[in-house]
Write an enzyme that holds these catalytic residues in place. Structure first.
Site, PDB file in Angstrom:
ATOM      1  CG  HIS A 324     -15.420  21.350  -1.017  1.00 25.50           C
ATOM      2  ND1 HIS A 324     -15.730  20.814   0.399  1.00 25.50           N
ATOM      3  CD2 HIS A 324     -16.317  20.580  -1.749  1.00 25.50           C
ATOM      4  CE1 HIS A 324     -16.987  20.219   0.473  1.00 25.50           C
ATOM      5  NE2 HIS A 324     -16.849  19.980  -1.105  1.00 25.50           N
ATOM      6  CG  ASP A 381     -19.412  20.409  -9.065  1.00 27.37           C
ATOM      7  OD1 ASP A 381     -19.316  20.805  -7.802  1.00 27.37           O
ATOM      8  OD2 ASP A 381     -20.225  19.442  -9.598  1.00 27.37           O
TER       9      ASP A 381
HETATM   10  C1  SDX Z   1     -20.202  21.067  -4.261  1.00 28.38           C
HETATM   11  O1  SDX Z   1     -20.515  20.873   0.667  1.00 28.38           O
HETATM   12  C2  SDX Z   1     -20.396  19.993  -0.047  1.00 28.38           C
HETATM   13  O2  SDX Z   1     -19.881  19.021   0.373  1.00 28.38           O
HETATM   14  C3  SDX Z   1     -20.566  20.250  -1.658  1.00 28.38           C
HETATM   15  C4  SDX Z   1     -20.254  19.242  -2.657  1.00 28.38           C
HETATM   16  C5  SDX Z   1     -21.097  17.911  -2.418  1.00 28.38           C
HETATM   17  O3  SDX Z   1     -20.677  16.811  -3.092  1.00 28.38           O
HETATM   18  O4  SDX Z   1     -22.500  18.179  -1.911  1.00 28.38           O
HETATM   19  O5  SDX Z   1     -18.937  18.936  -2.440  1.00 28.38           O
HETATM   20  C6  SDX Z   1     -20.671  19.925  -4.032  1.00 28.38           C
HETATM   21  O6  SDX Z   1     -20.914  21.840  -4.301  1.00 28.38           O
HETATM   22  C7  SDX Z   1     -18.814  21.350  -4.486  1.00 28.38           C
HETATM   23  C8  SDX Z   1     -18.585  23.025  -4.551  1.00 28.38           C
HETATM   24  C9  SDX Z   1     -18.965  23.489  -6.090  1.00 28.38           C
HETATM   25  N1  SDX Z   1     -18.896  25.008  -6.359  1.00 28.38           N
HETATM   26  C10 SDX Z   1     -18.073  25.258  -6.938  1.00 28.38           C
HETATM   27  O7  SDX Z   1     -17.263  25.138  -7.582  1.00 28.38           O
HETATM   28  C11 SDX Z   1     -18.269  26.933  -6.834  1.00 28.38           C
HETATM   29  C12 SDX Z   1     -16.869  27.918  -6.752  1.00 28.38           C
HETATM   30  N2  SDX Z   1     -16.669  27.762  -5.229  1.00 28.38           N
HETATM   31  C13 SDX Z   1     -16.865  28.562  -4.392  1.00 28.38           C
HETATM   32  O8  SDX Z   1     -17.835  29.338  -4.499  1.00 28.38           O
HETATM   33  C14 SDX Z   1     -16.507  28.192  -2.806  1.00 28.38           C
HETATM   34  O9  SDX Z   1     -15.163  27.817  -2.933  1.00 28.38           O
HETATM   35  C15 SDX Z   1     -17.528  27.497  -2.102  1.00 28.38           C
HETATM   36  C16 SDX Z   1     -19.094  27.850  -2.326  1.00 28.38           C
HETATM   37  C17 SDX Z   1     -17.455  25.973  -2.711  1.00 28.38           C
HETATM   38  C18 SDX Z   1     -17.013  27.314  -0.742  1.00 28.38           C
HETATM   39  O10 SDX Z   1     -17.143  28.482  -0.377  1.00 28.38           O
HETATM   40  P1  SDX Z   1     -16.500  28.870   1.325  1.00 28.38           P
HETATM   41  O11 SDX Z   1     -16.145  27.688   2.096  1.00 28.38           O
HETATM   42  O12 SDX Z   1     -17.872  29.722   1.987  1.00 28.38           O
HETATM   43  O13 SDX Z   1     -15.329  29.545   0.985  1.00 28.38           O
HETATM   44  P2  SDX Z   1     -15.445  31.392   0.855  1.00 28.38           P
HETATM   45  O14 SDX Z   1     -16.414  31.858  -0.173  1.00 28.38           O
HETATM   46  O15 SDX Z   1     -15.459  31.957   2.301  1.00 28.38           O
HETATM   47  O16 SDX Z   1     -13.887  31.661   0.324  1.00 28.38           O
HETATM   48  C19 SDX Z   1     -12.671  31.701   1.126  1.00 28.38           C
HETATM   49  C20 SDX Z   1     -11.977  32.400   0.263  1.00 28.38           C
HETATM   50  C21 SDX Z   1     -12.489  34.019  -0.204  1.00 28.38           C
HETATM   51  O17 SDX Z   1     -11.363  34.960  -0.541  1.00 28.38           O
HETATM   52  P3  SDX Z   1     -11.063  35.951   0.789  1.00 28.38           P
HETATM   53  O18 SDX Z   1     -12.544  36.658   1.171  1.00 28.38           O
HETATM   54  O19 SDX Z   1     -10.660  34.956   1.919  1.00 28.38           O
HETATM   55  O20 SDX Z   1     -10.195  36.976  -0.071  1.00 28.38           O
HETATM   56  O21 SDX Z   1     -11.534  32.077  -1.120  1.00 28.38           O
HETATM   57  C22 SDX Z   1     -12.014  32.675  -2.077  1.00 28.38           C
HETATM   58  C23 SDX Z   1     -13.182  33.722  -1.376  1.00 28.38           C
HETATM   59  O22 SDX Z   1     -13.497  34.642  -2.359  1.00 28.38           O
HETATM   60  N3  SDX Z   1     -12.803  31.463  -2.958  1.00 28.38           N
HETATM   61  C24 SDX Z   1     -12.642  31.679  -4.263  1.00 28.38           C
HETATM   62  C25 SDX Z   1     -13.159  30.505  -4.718  1.00 28.38           C
HETATM   63  N4  SDX Z   1     -13.812  29.680  -3.684  1.00 28.38           N
HETATM   64  C26 SDX Z   1     -13.385  30.619  -2.695  1.00 28.38           C
HETATM   65  N5  SDX Z   1     -12.111  32.499  -5.205  1.00 28.38           N
HETATM   66  C27 SDX Z   1     -12.120  32.244  -6.410  1.00 28.38           C
HETATM   67  N6  SDX Z   1     -12.622  31.296  -6.908  1.00 28.38           N
HETATM   68  C28 SDX Z   1     -13.304  30.413  -6.274  1.00 28.38           C
HETATM   69  N7  SDX Z   1     -13.859  29.269  -6.745  1.00 28.38           N
END
Ligand code: SDX
Length: 446
Positions: A324, A381
């Site tokens: 998140h 989710d």
């Molecule tokens: C919702 O914003 C809100 O409040 C949203 C929400 C709401 O109520 O409105 O809470 C609802 O959207 C919840 C989130 C649902 N999405 C998912 O579950 C999709 C999977 N999650 C990710 O795609 C990710 O965690 C995000 C999009 C939710 C957040 O992404 P960020 O903040 O941009 O973080 P990032 O992508 O920069 O990740 C940081 C690191 C990275 O690794 P490095 O490059 O540092 O090595 O963490 C890794 C990412 O690759 N990472 C994940 C991951 N999420 C982040 N690795 C594997 N699986 C994941 N799910």
């Protein structure tokens, strides 16, 4: 006077020179500037950069809004490190336990929990707006039968604007309140109609004698040929799921609604823009993606291989339902959702292998350094899809239910934004990296 602190400029990579307020052309320079610091009631302060461009001729740069407060708001507060979520100061755990979704809607819209009289009046007013114009039904028949329900919901929500555009003065507080009632009341009807259309069954009219959640379940699952009995356990779980999704600060879809609304656009069109944004798999579309992921994993024995695939960047595989932008601890909604999941499956005597996979996946991820170092925890989710499937909601409908629930949050933020005395149209700038001025060459010379 707000505290004034010296804030270092955006850290240029490898450049630690300190200096006066020197802004030079060319890359790698730094800017030292003193900015007013504004503080809210709780949470991080903000550096006020509103005069930065006027005074310094530079923009701030924050493409993912990682460090940017786009507005001030009194609606929802999230502490990502503590895993805390509050609607108007009330912790989500207490609201989910003690309040109905419509009580929470009243709280989000008007800032205080209703007393019994206020709640009864609010419930009756919302339920009196559950029907949609008969012509709305014709919009559905323009969609392919296999259309994704979110494509339908995007379309018909925006189409509502055509029924209210001329009778809506967004600067009239009373008109804004009526719009809130209409949208909160009609989203369940539009959502259920999208489902009925996808399965080729007749639309069910709302039944205002039922609760908000009970009415939705009946519109989803009843057929004209026989009576439908609302299961109280499912009704309560549905109502709680609506509450858990009601609002969440300045998330992507809420920010979209605010930006659309800042142009003075019709609130039905703004909510349609919110629906479109929520559809993305990184946002509200994640609940559908989680179930697909759990089904692809198939059984607990495949969890280690899947975790290894996620950790292999080349696979570009994410653990959906984890991570998140704000929560760097448990999403409090995920905890409540997990408890609700166990209760619903027990009540319905449903054994869902997806739940076993989810529990194994969560345990593996929470003990793996890759996820621990990146502070990746289950979000709202991760478990919601399992409950919804147990209730009988088909996977493609999951995000529609998220949109239904979040409509009150979108409208509360829209009302807050429109009601601000110094509200301005949102118009971000950019760091231009394209070609400098050049003359058009004659076609023969290209
Ligand atoms: C919702 O914003 C809100 O409040 C949203 C929400 C709401 O109520 O409105 O809470 C609802 O959207 C919840 C989130 C649902 N999405 C998912 O579950 C999709 C999977 N999650 C990710 O795609 C990710 O965690 C995000 C999009 C939710 C957040 O992404 P960020 O903040 O941009 O973080 P990032 O992508 O920069 O990740 C940081 C690191 C990275 O690794 P490095 O490059 O540092 O090595 O963490 C890794 C990412 O690759 N990472 C994940 C991951 N999420 C982040 N690795 C594997 N699986 C994941 N799910």
């Amino acid at each position: 006077m707000a505290n004034v602190v010296k804030l270092p400029s955006s850290k240029a990579a490898g450049n630690n020179s300190s200096g006066g307020a020197t802004v030079q052309s060319g890359g790698g320079d730094t800017l030292t500037v003193t900015l007013p610091l504004l503080k809210g009631t709780v949470g991080p302060a903000v550096a006020d950069v509103r005069a930065l461009y006027k005074n310094q001729g530079v923009f701030t740069y924050d493409p993912g809004f990682m460090s940017t407060a786009a507005c001030q708001s009194g609606i929802t507060y999230i502490d990502g490190d503590k895993g805390e979520l509050m609607y108007r100061g009330y912790p989500i755990e207490q609201l989910a336990e003690h309040c109905s979704y419509l009580e929470v809607c009243y709280l989000l819209l008007f800032g205080e929990l209703p007393n019994r009289t206020e709640l009864e009046k609010f419930e009756n007013t919302v339920m009196d707006h559950t029907m949609v114009h008969e012509q709305v039904a014709t919009f559905y028949h323009g969609f392919r039968p296999d259309a994704h329900p979110m494509s339908i919901l995007c379309g018909v929500t925006g189409a509502l604007a055509s029924f209210y555009h001329d009778s809506l003065d967004i600067h009239n507080p009373r008109h804004r309140e009526v719009t809130a009632y209409r949208l909160i009341a009609k989203m369940p009807t539009l959502t259920a109609m999208a489902y009925k259309y996808s399965v080729g069954q007749p639309f069910m009219y709302p039944d205002n004698n039922l609760s908000y959640a009970g009415n939705f379940l009946r519109m989803m699952f009843a057929v004209p040929t026989k009576d439908y009995e609302v299961n109280p356990v499912i009704e309560q779980a549905m109502d709680r799921i609506f509450t858990l999704h009601a609002d969440h600060e300045q998330n992507a879809s809420t920010s979209t609604v605010r930006l659309a609304g800042s142009s003075g656009a019709n609130p039905f069109a703004c909510v349609a823009a919110g629906v479109a944004t929520l559809w993305g798999p990184l946002h509200g579309g994640a609940n559908e993606a989680v179930l697909k992921m759990l089904q692809e994993i198939g059984s607990e024995k495949n969890v280690p291989a899947f975790i290894a695939k996620v950790k292999d960047k080349l696979s570009e595989t994410k653990l959906m339902g984890f991570g998140h932008r704000v929560y760097k601890n448990f999403d409090p909604r995920a905890k409540i959702m997990r408890e609700t999941c166990h209760a619903v499956l027990k009540e319905l005597n449903v054994k869902d292998p997806a739940l076993d996979v989810a529990i194994a996946l969560e345990a593996a991820a929470l003990s793996d350094p890759y996820f621990i170092e990146r502070k990746l925890y289950p979000n709202v989710d991760f478990y919601s899809g399992i409950i919804l499937r147990a209730i009988g909601i088909p996977t493609p409908m999951f995000t529609c239910l998220f949109a239904l629930s979040r409509t009150v949050g979108w409208i509360a933020h829209w009302m807050e934004m429109i009601g601000e005395p110094d509200q301005k149209i949102g118009r971000p700038r950019q760091l231009y990296t394209g070609p400098v001025r050049r003359d058009v060459p004659n076609l023969a010379k290209r």
